[in-house]
Structures are given as C-alpha cells and as structure tokens.
Design an enzyme around this catalytic site. Sequence first.
Site, PDB file in Angstrom:
ATOM      1  N   HIS A  98      -3.110   2.412   0.551  1.00 50.58           N
ATOM      2  CA  HIS A  98      -2.300   2.104  -0.637  1.00 50.58           C
ATOM      3  C   HIS A  98      -2.411   0.618  -0.979  1.00 50.58           C
ATOM      4  O   HIS A  98      -2.590   0.245  -2.149  1.00 50.58           O
ATOM      5  CB  HIS A  98      -0.847   2.487  -0.362  1.00 50.58           C
ATOM      6  CG  HIS A  98       0.116   2.080  -1.427  1.00 50.58           C
ATOM      7  ND1 HIS A  98       0.578   2.939  -2.407  1.00 50.58           N
ATOM      8  CD2 HIS A  98       0.731   0.881  -1.672  1.00 50.58           C
ATOM      9  CE1 HIS A  98       1.413   2.296  -3.203  1.00 50.58           C
ATOM     10  NE2 HIS A  98       1.527   1.053  -2.775  1.00 50.58           N
ATOM     11  N   GLU A  99      -2.315  -0.238   0.037  1.00 51.03           N
ATOM     12  CA  GLU A  99      -2.387  -1.683  -0.212  1.00 51.03           C
ATOM     13  C   GLU A  99      -3.788  -2.109  -0.626  1.00 51.03           C
ATOM     14  O   GLU A  99      -3.951  -3.010  -1.464  1.00 51.03           O
ATOM     15  CB  GLU A  99      -1.933  -2.444   1.029  1.00 51.03           C
ATOM     16  CG  GLU A  99      -0.495  -2.178   1.452  1.00 51.03           C
ATOM     17  CD  GLU A  99       0.505  -2.410   0.337  1.00 51.03           C
ATOM     18  OE1 GLU A  99       0.246  -3.235  -0.554  1.00 51.03           O
ATOM     19  OE2 GLU A  99       1.561  -1.758   0.336  1.00 51.03           O
ATOM     20  N   HIS A 157      -4.117  -1.570  -4.227  1.00 47.81           N
ATOM     21  CA  HIS A 157      -3.512  -2.650  -5.016  1.00 47.81           C
ATOM     22  C   HIS A 157      -4.498  -3.807  -5.198  1.00 47.81           C
ATOM     23  O   HIS A 157      -4.586  -4.400  -6.288  1.00 47.81           O
ATOM     24  CB  HIS A 157      -2.251  -3.163  -4.328  1.00 47.81           C
ATOM     25  CG  HIS A 157      -1.023  -2.349  -4.607  1.00 47.81           C
ATOM     26  ND1 HIS A 157      -0.653  -1.963  -5.882  1.00 47.81           N
ATOM     27  CD2 HIS A 157      -0.054  -1.866  -3.784  1.00 47.81           C
ATOM     28  CE1 HIS A 157       0.474  -1.272  -5.834  1.00 47.81           C
ATOM     29  NE2 HIS A 157       0.845  -1.189  -4.578  1.00 47.81           N
TER      30      HIS A 157
END
Length: 272
Positions: A135-136, A139
């Site tokens: 998920h990071e 980003h």
Amino acid sequence: MRNLGLKARMAVVGSILFAFYTVGIGFFYLTFGAPIPLLVGLSVVFVLFQYKLSKWFTLRSLKGQELPEEKYPEIHRFVERTSREMGIEKPTLYLVEMGVPNAFALGRQGNGTVAVSRELLQMLDRDEVEGVVAHELAHLQNRDSIVMQLGQGVASVVGFAAYFAVLMSGDNDLVNVFLGLIVSNIAQMLVMVFVFAISRHREYVADEDAAEVLGRGDPLARALEKISRGAQRRDPTDEAKEVSALCIFGTGGSLLSTHPPTEKRIERLRRY
C-alpha cells in the site's frame, strides 16, 4: 496514475487548487507590486523547503532508524521485488516509534521512504505486513506524498494572503493580528477540504494497487482490521498524531478526514 477516477479527480481538484494559488499570488502582486516571477519563485522555494524539512522532521520526531536488513530480510526482499514490479526505485525503509500499529510513505519514486512502526511489526503476520508495505509503495508510485505537500503549500500561500489582507484592512493592529490569524486558518482549512477529498480517494487507489500486487485483497484487509483494533487499545504518541494524515490508518467519515472509513476499505478489499 492508471486509475481514471483518480485522474479525473486530480484534474478537478488541481484546477481548484490552481485557482486558489492564483488568487493568493494575485493578492501579493496587487498589494505589494512584487513581480509575479519572483512571487512564483519564492512560493516554489517555500514548498520545496517545507517538503524537505517535513520529511527530516517527521522521521526525527518519531525516532526513526533504518530498518536493519539482517534482522528483517523478508521485508527488504519483498520491497525490492515489488518496487521492481511497480517500476520504482527501492525506497529506504525505516522503523519508527508511534505507540500504535501504523505505517506511512514519504517522498517520491526515486527518493522515497517507507516507515513502519515497531507495534505494526509485532502485531501483524508476514503477509499482512506485505499488504501494508505494498500500500505504501503504491503511494510512492502515485506520487501521493508530493500531491499532499503541494496542497499544503497552496494552503499556506492562501493563508498568508488572507492574513495580510486582514492585517492591512484596519487601524487596530492587535485586533487585526488575532483576526488575521483566525481568517488565515479558515482560508487554509477551506483549501485543505479539497486536498482531503483527493486524499481519501487516493487511499482507495493505494488499497487496490496493493491488492493487485499481492493478487488478493485479504492480507491488507486483515491488516487494517488488526491496526484498527490496535488503535482502539493504545494511544498514539503526540508525534504520531501530527503525521496521521500520512499513515495507512486514520479516522474517516467526515469532510475533514484524510482517510475513508476503514470498514468501507475492508469491504472493498474483500471483494477483490
């Protein structure tokens, strides 16, 4: 940014932020007569300085240390492999002290940082940690940290303009100073409402990208459930509260929320 919905929202919000920025720069030009190239240049330098300082300060305030590869080889190998699949450089990995299980990303594709809290590594299983890290990484791939920083920079420019506008509108200096601060904060919050709106959608996109990398959404869904329960049982440090907008987990459900409701994120991930 492969997501068409994100592109459309970015176009709309970007246009609104540009309009706010133009008003702020226009005020300083009309009031002080400063050349527009100078004003634009100063605002760019300010945003870059804010960006560099916030990254350094965030990691320092959370007692960040580079995640040792000899102790966490699986995480490093996963990040290296996933970064290659996403077409980004492997970010620097940090271990931070937040008091609660959480994680966040800073920087850009070629100079990124992914930070995970000690509590998160203690609480989650390996595949759940991988879901959070994916998920990071999403980003970073989508430049979300830079977009947030640009939004905050525009809010600051508008806030400065609002403050000076009030300060120069009356004769009572002390009253105008306090009134200017109030109006400045309101103006900045008005700008940030639009930044928060795009931030909430970016969380959904990062969730989807993480699920795509893993081939399923269940690991991240389970991670969010555990993180949410952990946040209810523990109190974050004061420093962690300051960076909540950057984190994978944050309270949602209001106009000023940077994250969508966690239960909706979990529901969407379960369907992947």
